[in-house]
Structure formats: C-alpha cells, structure tokens
Design an enzyme around this catalytic site. Structure first.
Site, short mmCIF file in Angstrom:
data_model
loop_
_atom_site.label_atom_id
_atom_site.label_comp_id
_atom_site.label_asym_id
_atom_site.label_seq_id
_atom_site.Cartn_x
_atom_site.Cartn_y
_atom_site.Cartn_z
N SER A 44 0.80 -1.23 0.00
CA SER A 44 0.00 0.00 0.00
C SER A 44 0.83 1.28 0.00
O SER A 44 0.33 2.33 -0.36
CB SER A 44 -0.92 0.01 1.22
OG SER A 44 -0.16 -0.17 2.40
N ASP A 337 -3.53 7.82 7.87
CA ASP A 337 -4.51 6.97 8.57
C ASP A 337 -3.75 6.10 9.56
O ASP A 337 -2.58 6.36 9.84
CB ASP A 337 -5.34 6.15 7.57
CG ASP A 337 -4.51 5.18 6.75
OD1 ASP A 337 -3.33 4.93 7.12
OD2 ASP A 337 -5.01 4.66 5.74
N HIS A 340 -0.73 4.49 7.28
CA HIS A 340 0.01 5.05 6.14
C HIS A 340 0.46 6.49 6.33
O HIS A 340 -0.24 7.27 6.98
CB HIS A 340 -0.88 4.95 4.89
CG HIS A 340 -1.32 3.56 4.61
ND1 HIS A 340 -2.60 3.11 4.87
CD2 HIS A 340 -0.64 2.50 4.13
CE1 HIS A 340 -2.69 1.83 4.54
NE2 HIS A 340 -1.50 1.43 4.10
#
Ligand SMILES: *[C@@H]1O[C@H](CO)[C@@H](O)[C@H](O)[C@H]1NC(C)=O
Ligand SMILES: *[C@@H]1O[C@H](CO)[C@@H](O)[C@H](O)[C@H]1NC(C)=O
Ligand SMILES: *[C@@H]1O[C@H](CO)[C@@H](O)[C@H](O)[C@H]1NC(C)=O
Ligand SMILES: *[C@@H]1O[C@H](CO)[C@@H](O)[C@H](O)[C@H]1NC(C)=O
Length: 373
Positions: A44, A337, A340
């Site tokens: 991610s 978040d 991340h």
C-alpha cells in the site's frame, strides 16, 4: 578577430555537450529524450489504484477522505491524502506521478502500447513477500505482481523486439517497497516461529523474487525496507489496549531492524556476486522514519503518533472513511490513517531516497542508481 569567432561556436558546443551529456547518462535509451520505463512493485505504500480493480478486495482506499489533497480531491485508491511515495519517485524521474496501475493499463485497449513504454505500477495494498500475507484481503501478492511484469515484458517484446527490450529493461528502474505486511502477519497470527527464522524466510523469499526479476531482464533495483511498523498509530492503539502503555511496540520494530540488516547483507553479498550487472540502492525506511519520530520539529511535523484521518484513541481505532474525523493541517502529520504516511511524509521520503546520504540510502541513492550504467 578570427580567434573570437572561433571561440564562440566552441563555447556553444561545449555547453551543448555538457547538457546532452547529462541528459544522455540520465535518460540513456536510444530514442533521444525518452526515459526508460519505471516499474513499481510492492504494497500500500506504493499502490496507486491496483486494488480498486479488485472488486472483492478488502484493502481499498478508493473513497473519501482518501485523496482529499490529490488534484481535484479525487480518491484514486491511494492510501494517502494525496500523492504517495511512488508518485514522488516518479516525479523525480520526469513523470507527472507514478506510472498507472498495470490493471488499469489493461483496460486501455490500443492505448496500452503508448503507456507501457513509460512503465507500470503493480503494487497492491496488503501484499507481502509471502503469498500467504494479505490473502484474506484479496490482494496481488509480489509473486503475481512479477508474473504481471512478465506479461509486460512479452508486450514490449512484441512492440520493439527482443534485443531492444533487453536493452530497455537493463536501463529501467525497478522500485520495490514491501515487507511490512509480512511483519504484521507474523504478530497477527501469534506465530511461535523464532524471529531469526522468520527473517530468514522473508529474506530468502526476497532473494527469489529479485532473481526472478533479474532473469526477466531487470538490472537496477531501488529497494525500500520496512519502516518502524511498531510505531504506526494502529499498533500504538493495540499496545495501549493490551499492555496499558503509550509508545511504540518494540518487538515489531526489532523485526523491522533485523530485516533491514539481513536484506542489506543479501544485496551486498549473494546477489551482487551472483548476478552479473546487478545494481541496487537500499533505502533505510527504518532510519528515515524513526528520525522523524524522535525529532518531529526538525522535519516540520507536529504530530507523529496519531492518524490524521480516523476514529477514537489516537484517531486510529477505525478506518479513514467519509465520516471519519480529519485533522486540519495535514502537512503537520506523519500519519494519514492508522497505517500510512501523509503526502508530506511521502514527499520527504522520496526526496531522501532520491538524493539522500548513505546513512539513509546505500550504497548509492536512487539518482546515482539511475545514472549508473
Ligand atoms: C500482452 O502480452 C500477453 C502475453 O503474451 C498477451 O496475452 C496480451 O494480449 C498482450 N497485450 C497487449 C495489449 O498486447
Ligand atoms: C493471538 O493472541 C491474542 C491474545 O492472546 C488473541 O486474542 C488472538 O485471538 C490470537 N490470534 C490468533 C490468530 O490466534
Ligand atoms: C546464496 O547463494 C547460494 C548459491 O546460490 C545459495 O545456496 C544460498 O542459499 C544463498 N543465500 C541466501 C541468503 O540467499
Ligand atoms: C466509517 O468507519 C466507522 C468506524 O469504523 C464505521 O462505524 C462507519 O460505519 C463507517 N462509515 C462509512 C460511511 O463507511
């Protein structure tokens, strides 16, 4: 008089040769001025929308408030308020942002060819070095990302022939950012495997993946190791709830550190000796991040422990979604978040990877990797 006239063209020539010399070493493909393609693999931290193409994936970010600082505030599947590290690295090499997700290029029909010459991004949120990592979330594990690259190689071969493809790929940059999810998995499953053994498995898997890419023509690898994942807001929450203390979860960070050192040894040793023409640059994501956490102000951050977007304690007890609370000044937060980095943190990371000192990126940085022919 004659001297002056003669000197003028000489100066101009010299000037041009300096410029074109720099250009040629930097973008050294044969079609003048065309940089070689850039390929990005990983999780991610580098996903620019791969998982948005997987209807069943549970690791997605194609909804607000993700993308709030992206052009037109568009949620694109990036786990970020805006651009991520893959985008900022792409920008360093003359692209507008990261090359698009391979899965979106597949939908382009005849325009596929034009795009593929600039590269592709295969990274998938939730993916790991091990196929088992992220399998519950429906993601593209690294082994499948490499199979997709193999298809791209076939497509390039069909387009420009086999020799030109070999030359092009030998100059292409392959960026890989992966491993955090494997470490999360080790703890999530309450593995009883000794940490040393787990690190050996991860590093041997990395060795296999790099060797496969090498056998497909890749030569230049920009590798980003595992950040101090035990300091993620999500892990700080678990640490608080389970152990009742504030701060990072050290056992996870220890694993990240051990991984970096084992990976460094693999790259400098076995792979450098075993694979002729292999070139690499290893970014120490651990140091880059822990230095910010230890000294936030020096890097322009105010908050390095909470999520900017989320719910509850440290704003990290729930996902960033449309109804979550969002911090006002995103540029002051390290974390977007619960897992991340923010756009600001990703930009700083890309800057360091591109031009940083050996303390952060070794034995050479990404700019030197690109220039090293
Ligand atoms: C790319 O290559 C694969 C495998 O050879 C092939 O199936 C696919 O049709 C090609 N795609 C394009 C757009 O050329
Ligand atoms: C791991 O251990 C924790 C705490 O003992 C427990 O709550 C959790 O269910 C366990 N997870 C698995 C996958 O066994
Ligand atoms: C190093 O290379 C040798 C020979 O290819 C192999 O047997 C060994 O497992 C490799 N070690 C690691 C750590 O990958
Ligand atoms: C957003 O996340 C919260 C916390 O996980 C959840 O309760 C809520 O239903 C979610 N909202 C939407 C619109 O998905």
């Amino acid at each position: 008089m004659a001297n002056i006239i003669h000197n003028i063209p000489a100066l101009v020539c010299l000037f041009i040769s300096i410029i074109s010399g720099t250009y040629a070493t930097f973008y050294s493909t044969s079609p003048v001025g065309t940089p070689p393609p850039i390929f990005i693999l990983g999780d991610s931290t580098a996903d620019v929308g791969t998982n948005s193409h997987l209807p069943l994936s549970l690791a997605r970010a194609d909804f607000p408030h993700n993308g709030i600082d992206f052009p037109h505030s568009r949620p694109t599947g990036r786990f970020s308020n805006g651009y991520n590290s893959a985008d900022f690295i792409g920008r360093k090499f003359g692209l507008k942002r990261s090359p698009p997700p391979f899965l979106s290029l597949l939908t382009l029909g005849s325009r596929f060819k034009k795009h593929i010459l600039k590269g592709a991004n295969f990274a998938s949120g939730g993916a790991g070095l091990l196929d088992v990592t992220g399998s519950n979330f429906i993601v593209v594990p690294l082994s499948d990302q490499i199979s997709q690259f193999s298809t791209v190689r076939d497509n390039l071969t069909a387009l420009i022939g086999s020799d030109a493809t070999d030359t092009l790929l030998s100059k292409s940059l392959f960026f890989i950012s992966i491993g955090s999810n494997d470490v999360f998995g080790y703890f999530k499953t309450n593995s009883t495997m000794p940490p040393d053994q787990f690190i050996s498995i991860l590093v041997s898997s990395y060795s296999d993946h790099i060797t496969t890419l090498y056998n497909l023509g890749a030569r230049k690898f920009g590798i980003i190791s595992i950040p101090p994942v035990g300091c993620c807001p999500s892990i700080r929450v678990i640490q608080k709830v389970i152990n009742g203390v504030d701060g990072c979860f050290d056992p996870m960070n220890d694993l990240a550190l051990a991984f970096h050192s084992a990976l460094d040894t693999l790259l400098a040793g076995n792979l450098s000796t075993g694979l002729p023409g292999f070139k690499y640059s290893l970014g120490n994501a651990y140091r880059m991040t822990i230095d910010v956490i230890s000294n936030p102000r020096a890097f322009g951050f105010d908050n390095v422990d909470s999520a900017c977007c989320g719910w509850g304690y440290l704003n990290a007890q729930g996902n960033c979604n449309q109804t979550a609370s969002v911090c006002p000044d995103r540029r002051k937060y390290l974390f977007w978040d619960m897992f991340h980095p923010t756009k600001k943190a990703s930009s700083l990371a890309a800057e360091t990877l591109y031009s940083g000192p050996p303390y952060y990126v070794s034995p050479i940085n990404f700019a030197q990797l690109a220039n090293n022919n």
